[in-house]
Design a protein around this motif. Structure first.
Motif, PDB file in Angstrom:
ATOM      1  N   ARG A  50       0.896  -1.179  -0.022  1.00  0.00           N
ATOM      2  CA  ARG A  50      -0.063  -0.044  -0.017  1.00  0.00           C
ATOM      3  C   ARG A  50       0.700   1.329  -0.132  1.00  0.00           C
ATOM      4  O   ARG A  50       0.537   2.398  -0.758  1.00  0.00           O
ATOM      5  CB  ARG A  50      -0.946   0.018   0.966  1.00  0.00           C
ATOM      6  CG  ARG A  50      -1.793  -1.012   1.156  1.00  0.00           C
ATOM      7  CD  ARG A  50      -3.062  -0.810   2.256  1.00  0.00           C
ATOM      8  NE  ARG A  50      -2.570  -0.863   3.426  1.00  0.00           N
ATOM      9  CZ  ARG A  50      -2.709  -1.802   4.429  1.00  0.00           C
ATOM     10  NH1 ARG A  50      -2.611  -2.970   3.846  1.00  0.00           N
ATOM     11  NH2 ARG A  50      -2.143  -1.576   5.560  1.00  0.00           N
ATOM     12  N   ARG A  80       2.364   1.910  -3.550  1.00  0.00           N
ATOM     13  CA  ARG A  80       1.409   2.272  -4.581  1.00  0.00           C
ATOM     14  C   ARG A  80       1.238   3.954  -4.359  1.00  0.00           C
ATOM     15  O   ARG A  80       1.039   4.516  -5.169  1.00  0.00           O
ATOM     16  CB  ARG A  80      -0.030   1.421  -4.525  1.00  0.00           C
ATOM     17  CG  ARG A  80       0.039   0.014  -5.029  1.00  0.00           C
ATOM     18  CD  ARG A  80      -1.258  -0.363  -5.137  1.00  0.00           C
ATOM     19  NE  ARG A  80      -1.975  -0.528  -3.665  1.00  0.00           N
ATOM     20  CZ  ARG A  80      -2.005  -1.545  -3.042  1.00  0.00           C
ATOM     21  NH1 ARG A  80      -1.370  -2.858  -3.589  1.00  0.00           N
ATOM     22  NH2 ARG A  80      -2.694  -1.788  -1.747  1.00  0.00           N
ATOM     23  N   ALA A  81       1.179   4.346  -3.145  1.00  0.00           N
ATOM     24  CA  ALA A  81       0.771   5.580  -2.629  1.00  0.00           C
ATOM     25  C   ALA A  81       1.960   6.521  -2.997  1.00  0.00           C
ATOM     26  O   ALA A  81       1.904   7.439  -3.324  1.00  0.00           O
ATOM     27  CB  ALA A  81       0.110   5.685  -1.218  1.00  0.00           C
ATOM     28  N   GLN A  82       3.209   5.929  -2.793  1.00  0.00           N
ATOM     29  CA  GLN A  82       4.568   7.157  -2.780  1.00  0.00           C
ATOM     30  C   GLN A  82       5.136   6.695  -4.081  1.00  0.00           C
ATOM     31  O   GLN A  82       6.328   7.444  -4.125  1.00  0.00           O
ATOM     32  CB  GLN A  82       5.238   6.546  -1.474  1.00  0.00           C
ATOM     33  CG  GLN A  82       4.431   6.896  -0.165  1.00  0.00           C
ATOM     34  CD  GLN A  82       5.204   6.618   1.050  1.00  0.00           C
ATOM     35  OE1 GLN A  82       6.502   6.594   1.047  1.00  0.00           O
ATOM     36  NE2 GLN A  82       4.500   6.032   1.981  1.00  0.00           N
ATOM     37  N   ARG A 116       1.473   5.424  -7.481  1.00  0.00           N
ATOM     38  CA  ARG A 116       0.261   6.192  -7.939  1.00  0.00           C
ATOM     39  C   ARG A 116       0.236   7.258  -7.092  1.00  0.00           C
ATOM     40  O   ARG A 116      -0.551   7.931  -6.288  1.00  0.00           O
ATOM     41  CB  ARG A 116      -1.241   5.515  -7.615  1.00  0.00           C
ATOM     42  CG  ARG A 116      -1.379   4.056  -8.478  1.00  0.00           C
ATOM     43  CD  ARG A 116      -2.595   3.271  -7.814  1.00  0.00           C
ATOM     44  NE  ARG A 116      -2.574   1.948  -8.271  1.00  0.00           N
ATOM     45  CZ  ARG A 116      -3.243   0.996  -7.905  1.00  0.00           C
ATOM     46  NH1 ARG A 116      -4.158   1.394  -6.851  1.00  0.00           N
ATOM     47  NH2 ARG A 116      -3.200  -0.285  -8.377  1.00  0.00           N
ATOM     48  N   THR A 117       1.519   8.205  -7.208  1.00  0.00           N
ATOM     49  CA  THR A 117       1.630   9.256  -6.441  1.00  0.00           C
ATOM     50  C   THR A 117       0.389  10.541  -6.378  1.00  0.00           C
ATOM     51  O   THR A 117       0.131  10.680  -7.744  1.00  0.00           O
ATOM     52  CB  THR A 117       2.959   9.896  -6.634  1.00  0.00           C
ATOM     53  OG1 THR A 117       3.184  10.119  -8.201  1.00  0.00           O
ATOM     54  CG2 THR A 117       4.157   8.918  -6.344  1.00  0.00           C
ATOM     55  N   PRO A 118       0.313  11.032  -5.464  1.00  0.00           N
ATOM     56  CA  PRO A 118      -0.716  12.143  -5.486  1.00  0.00           C
ATOM     57  C   PRO A 118      -0.216  13.462  -6.018  1.00  0.00           C
ATOM     58  O   PRO A 118       1.189  13.538  -6.234  1.00  0.00           O
ATOM     59  CB  PRO A 118      -1.141  12.453  -4.056  1.00  0.00           C
ATOM     60  CG  PRO A 118       0.000  11.893  -3.414  1.00  0.00           C
ATOM     61  CD  PRO A 118       0.499  11.025  -4.053  1.00  0.00           C
ATOM     62  N   TRP A 133      -4.483  11.220   3.283  1.00  0.00           N
ATOM     63  CA  TRP A 133      -3.634  10.313   2.318  1.00  0.00           C
ATOM     64  C   TRP A 133      -2.745   9.348   3.371  1.00  0.00           C
ATOM     65  O   TRP A 133      -2.623   7.978   2.867  1.00  0.00           O
ATOM     66  CB  TRP A 133      -2.939  11.283   1.474  1.00  0.00           C
ATOM     67  CG  TRP A 133      -1.929  10.735   0.632  1.00  0.00           C
ATOM     68  CD1 TRP A 133      -1.997   9.880  -0.454  1.00  0.00           C
ATOM     69  CD2 TRP A 133      -0.169  10.559   0.895  1.00  0.00           C
ATOM     70  NE1 TRP A 133      -0.834   9.433  -0.943  1.00  0.00           N
ATOM     71  CE2 TRP A 133       0.107   9.846  -0.007  1.00  0.00           C
ATOM     72  CE3 TRP A 133       0.667  10.875   1.772  1.00  0.00           C
ATOM     73  CZ2 TRP A 133       1.717   9.374  -0.146  1.00  0.00           C
ATOM     74  CZ3 TRP A 133       1.874  10.554   2.048  1.00  0.00           C
ATOM     75  CH2 TRP A 133       2.146   9.922   0.898  1.00  0.00           C
ATOM     76  N   GLN A 159      -3.231   5.176   3.522  1.00  0.00           N
ATOM     77  CA  GLN A 159      -2.234   3.969   3.385  1.00  0.00           C
ATOM     78  C   GLN A 159      -1.971   2.876   4.554  1.00  0.00           C
ATOM     79  O   GLN A 159      -2.007   1.729   4.329  1.00  0.00           O
ATOM     80  CB  GLN A 159      -0.807   4.674   3.193  1.00  0.00           C
ATOM     81  CG  GLN A 159      -0.551   5.534   2.009  1.00  0.00           C
ATOM     82  CD  GLN A 159       0.518   6.446   1.747  1.00  0.00           C
ATOM     83  OE1 GLN A 159       1.735   5.626   1.833  1.00  0.00           O
ATOM     84  NE2 GLN A 159       0.411   7.633   1.999  1.00  0.00           N
TER      85      GLN A 159
END
Length: 401
Positions: A360, A363-365, A368-370, A383, A387
């Motif tokens: 997770r 994916r987030a960092q 699929r970076t914001p 955010w 995670q």
């Protein structure tokens, strides 16, 4: 249960911890089989251990005192912003109660604390293992076979023992790479320098953590940069591999320098560019979870049992917790079967949870970076909680009481 013979395949952090735990538990003979000759302490990577995990492990006897460590208190998330100065703009700051270590110095402390009764053999290649309900057999590279009551696989992500416990289980490529390096902390000064902080540089498609560690010759700065892989075919992804320190090609070094110049705040790009090529390397990121950590008289430990992406900052703590759980399982068992059952029940689920959390985080960092630059503090906190998905935090779970 007391007595018995134990082979520990692999003599690094997990191997030393398991050898010590086996002696404390009452094993009659413990042998460590380490393929590397010379000093493992020459490895120069940094790592972090959560303060609460360190306290638990110290109380359990798994983390010796006196090992050099650097105290960290906070984590700063920054982005490149032309209007914010060379150090970038601070998006969010969160507590980060960890201590950082130099891998080699941590290993040295564990090795020195290993009981004298342990037979530590270096330059020994283990070609294969086999185990049934009665014994474990270790086949060495010279063709000889040694028989033990138990064999522990502490031989890392390329584990030979894993192949016997979970045939066909192999680390899977996560889709991105990790650049690593370290340099003299004296070079990190001025705008952006925060000795008690981990700085996370955020950019589209990746992130980089930077923090101080103790070193054999004085403080160092350790950095870990996650990014999409170079597209020129220099890296393989079908088998866990890396370009070790000093082995980067000129094209790979140029790729890294271009990334730093293009995406990083100027201060951090210049700082990381100071890293000597001899202290820089790149590795594809992999992960792995196994259905079982035991089979017959075989047991998996550390990265041999689960390969966790580094985002979770739990690798060293997990290996030492595995050894602690092994000692507790031994103390409560009357037979080898009971020991293995208790260990598997304790550490199998824990390892799988760490793998899931690190996926997770990855994916987030990275994947699929914001749009970090547009985040408010509240949005960044939300955010981060997403995670964690209910996990108390990173750095590993508490030991059972």
């Amino acid at each position: 249960m007391r007595g018995g013979t134990v082979a520990v395949v692999g003599g690094s952090i997990a191997g030393c911890a398991f050898a010590s735990a086996a002696v404390r538990a009452g094993a009659e003979r413990v042998v460590v089989l380490e393929r590397t000759r010379g000093r493992l302490a020459d490895r120069g990577l940094g790592l972090c251990v959560h303060d609460e995990r360190a306290a638990e492990l110290a109380a359990a006897g798994a983390l010796p005192g006196g090992i050099p460590a650097h105290r960290l208190l906070r984590r700063r998330w920054v982005v490149r912003d032309a209007g914010a100065g060379p150090g970038g703009r601070l998006v969010w700051e969160q507590p980060f109660p960890f201590h950082s270590y130099h891998w080699g110095l941590l290993w040295r402390g564990l090795r020195e604390a290993t009981p004298r009764e342990v037979v530590y053999r270096q330059g020994v290649t283990v070609a294969g293992v086999a185990g049934d309900a009665d014994a474990a057999e270790v086949r060495l590279g010279d063709g000889s076979v040694e028989r033990y009551d138990l064999a522990v696989g502490a031989d890392g992500y390329r584990s030979v023992v894993r192949e016997a416990v979970a045939p066909g289980a192999r680390p899977r490529y996560a889709g991105y790479v990790c650049w690593r390096g370290n340099f003299d902390a004296a070079a990190l000064a001025g705008d952006g320098s925060h000795p008690d902080a981990v700085t996370t540089v955020c950019y589209p498609g990746g992130s980089c953590v930077v923090y101080r560690i103790p070193g054999p010759g004085g403080p160092r700065v350790n950095w870990v940069l996650y990014a999409s892989p170079p597209r020129d075919g220099q890296l393989r992804f079908d088998d866990p591999t890396s370009f070790p320190p000093g082995a980067l090609t000129p094209r790979l070094l140029e790729h890294l320098r271009a990334l730093l110049e293009r995406e990083f705040p100027p201060y951090w790009g210049r700082a990381l560019a100071l890293t000597d090529p001899a202290d820089t390397f790149v590795q594809p990121i992999y992960d792995l979870e196994t259905a079982s950590t035991t089979a017959g008289r075989l047991l998996l430990a550390g990265d041999a049992a689960t390969v966790v992406r580094p985002h979770n900052t739990s690798g060293a703590a997990k290996a030492l917790q595995d050894a602690t759980a092994f000692g507790a399982a031994w103390a409560g068992a009357d037979t080898w079967e009971e020991l293995l059952r208790a260990y598997g029940a304790a550490r199998g689920p824990a390892g799988r949870e760490l793998v899931a959390l690190a996926r997770r985080l990855g994916r987030a960092q990275v994947e699929r970076t914001p749009d970090w630059a547009r985040m408010s503090r509240g949005e960044a906190e939300g955010w981060w909680r997403a995670q964690l998905a209910g996990a108390p935090g990173i750095g590993g779970q508490p030991l059972p009481r």
